[in-house]
Design a protein around this motif. Sequence first.
Motif, PDB file in Angstrom:
ATOM      1  N   LYS A   1       0.819  -1.212   0.000  1.00 14.33           N
ATOM      2  CA  LYS A   1       0.000   0.000   0.000  1.00 14.33           C
ATOM      3  C   LYS A   1       0.855   1.266   0.000  1.00 14.33           C
ATOM      4  O   LYS A   1       0.554   2.224  -0.702  1.00 14.33           O
ATOM      5  CB  LYS A   1      -0.929   0.008   1.217  1.00 14.33           C
ATOM      6  N   GLY A   2       1.923   1.270   0.788  1.00 15.14           N
ATOM      7  CA  GLY A   2       2.795   2.438   0.861  1.00 15.14           C
ATOM      8  C   GLY A   2       3.512   2.712  -0.440  1.00 15.14           C
ATOM      9  O   GLY A   2       3.584   3.857  -0.898  1.00 15.14           O
ATOM     10  N   VAL A   3       4.039   1.665  -1.051  1.00 12.39           N
ATOM     11  CA  VAL A   3       4.746   1.829  -2.327  1.00 12.39           C
ATOM     12  C   VAL A   3       3.771   2.291  -3.399  1.00 12.39           C
ATOM     13  O   VAL A   3       4.082   3.172  -4.212  1.00 12.39           O
ATOM     14  CB  VAL A   3       5.463   0.520  -2.726  1.00 12.39           C
ATOM     15  N   ARG A   4       2.579   1.717  -3.407  1.00  6.17           N
ATOM     16  CA  ARG A   4       1.561   2.138  -4.388  1.00  6.17           C
ATOM     17  C   ARG A   4       1.192   3.611  -4.211  1.00  6.17           C
ATOM     18  O   ARG A   4       1.088   4.356  -5.175  1.00  6.17           O
ATOM     19  CB  ARG A   4       0.304   1.287  -4.206  1.00  6.17           C
ATOM     20  N   ARG A   5       0.974   4.012  -2.948  1.00  4.34           N
ATOM     21  CA  ARG A   5       0.634   5.407  -2.663  1.00  4.34           C
ATOM     22  C   ARG A   5       1.732   6.357  -3.135  1.00  4.34           C
ATOM     23  O   ARG A   5       1.458   7.394  -3.748  1.00  4.34           O
ATOM     24  CB  ARG A   5       0.436   5.599  -1.152  1.00  4.34           C
ATOM     25  N   ALA A   6       2.965   6.014  -2.819  1.00  2.00           N
ATOM     26  CA  ALA A   6       4.094   6.873  -3.196  1.00  2.00           C
ATOM     27  C   ALA A   6       4.188   7.000  -4.714  1.00  2.00           C
ATOM     28  O   ALA A   6       4.393   8.104  -5.240  1.00  2.00           O
ATOM     29  CB  ALA A   6       5.388   6.293  -2.628  1.00  2.00           C
ATOM     30  N   HIS A   7       4.024   5.902  -5.403  1.00  2.00           N
ATOM     31  CA  HIS A   7       4.135   5.952  -6.863  1.00  2.00           C
ATOM     32  C   HIS A   7       2.952   6.708  -7.477  1.00  2.00           C
ATOM     33  O   HIS A   7       3.113   7.422  -8.474  1.00  2.00           O
ATOM     34  CB  HIS A   7       4.234   4.541  -7.439  1.00  2.00           C
ATOM     35  N   LYS A   8       1.811   6.564  -6.874  1.00  2.00           N
ATOM     36  CA  LYS A   8       0.636   7.310  -7.351  1.00  2.00           C
ATOM     37  C   LYS A   8       0.878   8.815  -7.206  1.00  2.00           C
ATOM     38  O   LYS A   8       0.537   9.594  -8.093  1.00  2.00           O
ATOM     39  CB  LYS A   8      -0.598   6.892  -6.555  1.00  2.00           C
TER      40      LYS A   8
ATOM     41  N   GLY B   1       7.917  17.075  -9.430  1.00  6.72           N
ATOM     42  CA  GLY B   1       7.646  15.698  -9.044  1.00  6.72           C
ATOM     43  C   GLY B   1       7.968  15.446  -7.584  1.00  6.72           C
ATOM     44  O   GLY B   1       8.555  16.268  -6.892  1.00  6.72           O
ATOM     45  N   GLU B   2       7.560  14.309  -7.107  1.00  9.33           N
ATOM     46  CA  GLU B   2       7.886  13.876  -5.753  1.00  9.33           C
ATOM     47  C   GLU B   2       8.052  12.371  -5.737  1.00  9.33           C
ATOM     48  O   GLU B   2       7.609  11.686  -6.648  1.00  9.33           O
ATOM     49  CB  GLU B   2       6.809  14.318  -4.759  1.00  9.33           C
ATOM     50  N   CYS B   3       8.692  11.884  -4.737  1.00 15.14           N
ATOM     51  CA  CYS B   3       8.907  10.462  -4.495  1.00 15.14           C
ATOM     52  C   CYS B   3       9.503   9.748  -5.717  1.00 15.14           C
ATOM     53  O   CYS B   3       8.807   9.050  -6.438  1.00 15.14           O
ATOM     54  CB  CYS B   3       7.621   9.792  -4.041  1.00 15.14           C
ATOM     55  N   PHE B   4      10.789   9.906  -5.896  1.00 11.24           N
ATOM     56  CA  PHE B   4      11.473   9.333  -7.048  1.00 11.24           C
ATOM     57  C   PHE B   4      12.071   7.957  -6.765  1.00 11.24           C
ATOM     58  O   PHE B   4      12.568   7.315  -7.671  1.00 11.24           O
ATOM     59  CB  PHE B   4      12.567  10.287  -7.535  1.00 11.24           C
ATOM     60  N   GLY B   5      12.042   7.517  -5.529  1.00  9.02           N
ATOM     61  CA  GLY B   5      12.566   6.196  -5.191  1.00  9.02           C
ATOM     62  C   GLY B   5      11.581   5.102  -5.551  1.00  9.02           C
ATOM     63  O   GLY B   5      10.479   5.364  -6.031  1.00  9.02           O
ATOM     64  N   MET B   6      11.972   3.853  -5.314  1.00  9.20           N
ATOM     65  CA  MET B   6      11.086   2.754  -5.675  1.00  9.20           C
ATOM     66  C   MET B   6      10.862   1.796  -4.520  1.00  9.20           C
ATOM     67  O   MET B   6       9.743   1.587  -4.101  1.00  9.20           O
ATOM     68  CB  MET B   6      11.653   1.997  -6.871  1.00  9.20           C
ATOM     69  N   LEU B   7      11.896   1.205  -3.985  1.00  8.76           N
ATOM     70  CA  LEU B   7      11.724   0.183  -2.956  1.00  8.76           C
ATOM     71  C   LEU B   7      11.675   0.776  -1.556  1.00  8.76           C
ATOM     72  O   LEU B   7      11.027   0.231  -0.669  1.00  8.76           O
ATOM     73  CB  LEU B   7      12.845  -0.855  -3.042  1.00  8.76           C
ATOM     74  N   PHE B   8      12.380   1.876  -1.365  1.00  6.48           N
ATOM     75  CA  PHE B   8      12.397   2.555  -0.069  1.00  6.48           C
ATOM     76  C   PHE B   8      11.777   3.924  -0.259  1.00  6.48           C
ATOM     77  O   PHE B   8      12.406   4.819  -0.808  1.00  6.48           O
ATOM     78  CB  PHE B   8      13.828   2.677   0.462  1.00  6.48           C
ATOM     79  N   VAL B   9      10.539   4.077   0.191  1.00  9.10           N
ATOM     80  CA  VAL B   9       9.826   5.346   0.019  1.00  9.10           C
ATOM     81  C   VAL B   9       9.631   5.984   1.394  1.00  9.10           C
ATOM     82  O   VAL B   9       9.687   5.290   2.413  1.00  9.10           O
ATOM     83  CB  VAL B   9       8.475   5.141  -0.707  1.00  9.10           C
ATOM     84  N   PRO B  10       9.405   7.298   1.449  1.00 14.53           N
ATOM     85  CA  PRO B  10       9.222   7.966   2.742  1.00 14.53           C
ATOM     86  C   PRO B  10       8.098   7.346   3.564  1.00 14.53           C
ATOM     87  O   PRO B  10       7.086   6.888   3.041  1.00 14.53           O
ATOM     88  CB  PRO B  10       8.889   9.408   2.341  1.00 14.53           C
ATOM     89  N   PHE B  11       8.283   7.386   4.876  1.00 15.24           N
ATOM     90  CA  PHE B  11       7.326   6.765   5.793  1.00 15.24           C
ATOM     91  C   PHE B  11       5.937   7.365   5.719  1.00 15.24           C
ATOM     92  O   PHE B  11       4.957   6.699   6.026  1.00 15.24           O
ATOM     93  CB  PHE B  11       7.843   6.819   7.248  1.00 15.24           C
ATOM     94  N   LYS B  12       5.841   8.620   5.290  1.00 10.54           N
ATOM     95  CA  LYS B  12       4.520   9.268   5.235  1.00 10.54           C
ATOM     96  C   LYS B  12       3.554   8.502   4.339  1.00 10.54           C
ATOM     97  O   LYS B  12       2.344   8.583   4.501  1.00 10.54           O
ATOM     98  CB  LYS B  12       4.628  10.724   4.805  1.00 10.54           C
ATOM     99  N   TYR B  13       4.058   7.735   3.375  1.00 10.41           N
ATOM    100  CA  TYR B  13       3.189   6.991   2.471  1.00 10.41           C
ATOM    101  C   TYR B  13       2.674   5.698   3.092  1.00 10.41           C
ATOM    102  O   TYR B  13       1.791   5.053   2.542  1.00 10.41           O
ATOM    103  CB  TYR B  13       3.904   6.699   1.157  1.00 10.41           C
ATOM    104  N   PHE B  14       3.230   5.318   4.224  1.00  9.81           N
ATOM    105  CA  PHE B  14       2.782   4.097   4.891  1.00  9.81           C
ATOM    106  C   PHE B  14       1.729   4.389   5.940  1.00  9.81           C
ATOM    107  O   PHE B  14       1.131   3.486   6.486  1.00  9.81           O
ATOM    108  CB  PHE B  14       3.982   3.378   5.531  1.00  9.81           C
ATOM    109  N   LYS B  15       1.486   5.662   6.234  1.00 14.37           N
ATOM    110  CA  LYS B  15       0.471   6.042   7.208  1.00 14.37           C
ATOM    111  C   LYS B  15      -0.900   5.935   6.560  1.00 14.37           C
ATOM    112  O   LYS B  15      -1.070   6.167   5.383  1.00 14.37           O
ATOM    113  CB  LYS B  15       0.715   7.454   7.715  1.00 14.37           C
ATOM    114  N   LYS B  16      -1.879   5.637   7.371  1.00 13.26           N
ATOM    115  CA  LYS B  16      -3.252   5.491   6.844  1.00 13.26           C
ATOM    116  C   LYS B  16      -3.886   6.817   6.554  1.00 13.26           C
ATOM    117  O   LYS B  16      -3.651   7.807   7.080  1.00 13.26           O
ATOM    118  CB  LYS B  16      -4.110   4.704   7.836  1.00 13.26           C
TER     119      LYS B  16
END
Length: 148
Positions: free
Chosen positions: A115-122, A133-148
């Motif tokens: 869910k976090g990786v999907r959110r970040a890529h979205k 742009g934002e969130c240019f990484g792939m496997l390690f994304v900022p923690f904010k994208y893992f929050k509900k």
Amino acid sequence: MKIALWILIFFGTFSFMEFMAWFTHKYIMHGFLWFLHKDHHHKDHDSWFERNDAFFIFYAIVSMSFFYVGSTGIWYGYPLGFGILAYGIAYFLVHDIFIHQRFKIFRNANNWYAKGVRRAHKMHHKHLGKSDGECFGMLFVPFKYFKK
């Protein structure tokens, strides 16, 4: 001792590739090679392949070059080549298959990481142009994208 160093180089290379993916994506793909990456944000063709796939080919050549170096007797060429290859496989599975569904598998992955990786890529694809742009990484994304 050599096997421990081999493993360390492999995992170090794999980890470094996440930085390389972020750097390449932010400063090269969204920079002077935007003309290759643009079709990933704006599908302007009917082909399954994208010009953006050229970046995969570049890193495949780098990986194969390290395998060649290893075959000449420089042993650390192998863990470098395998580290790049392993990251490429992980990137392909997460980005091309899981997120963009280029193959229709992993559709139901719904754990916290997925869910976090999907959110970040979205959020990355929300910006259609080369700038802002934002969130240019792939496997390690900022923690904010893992929050509900």
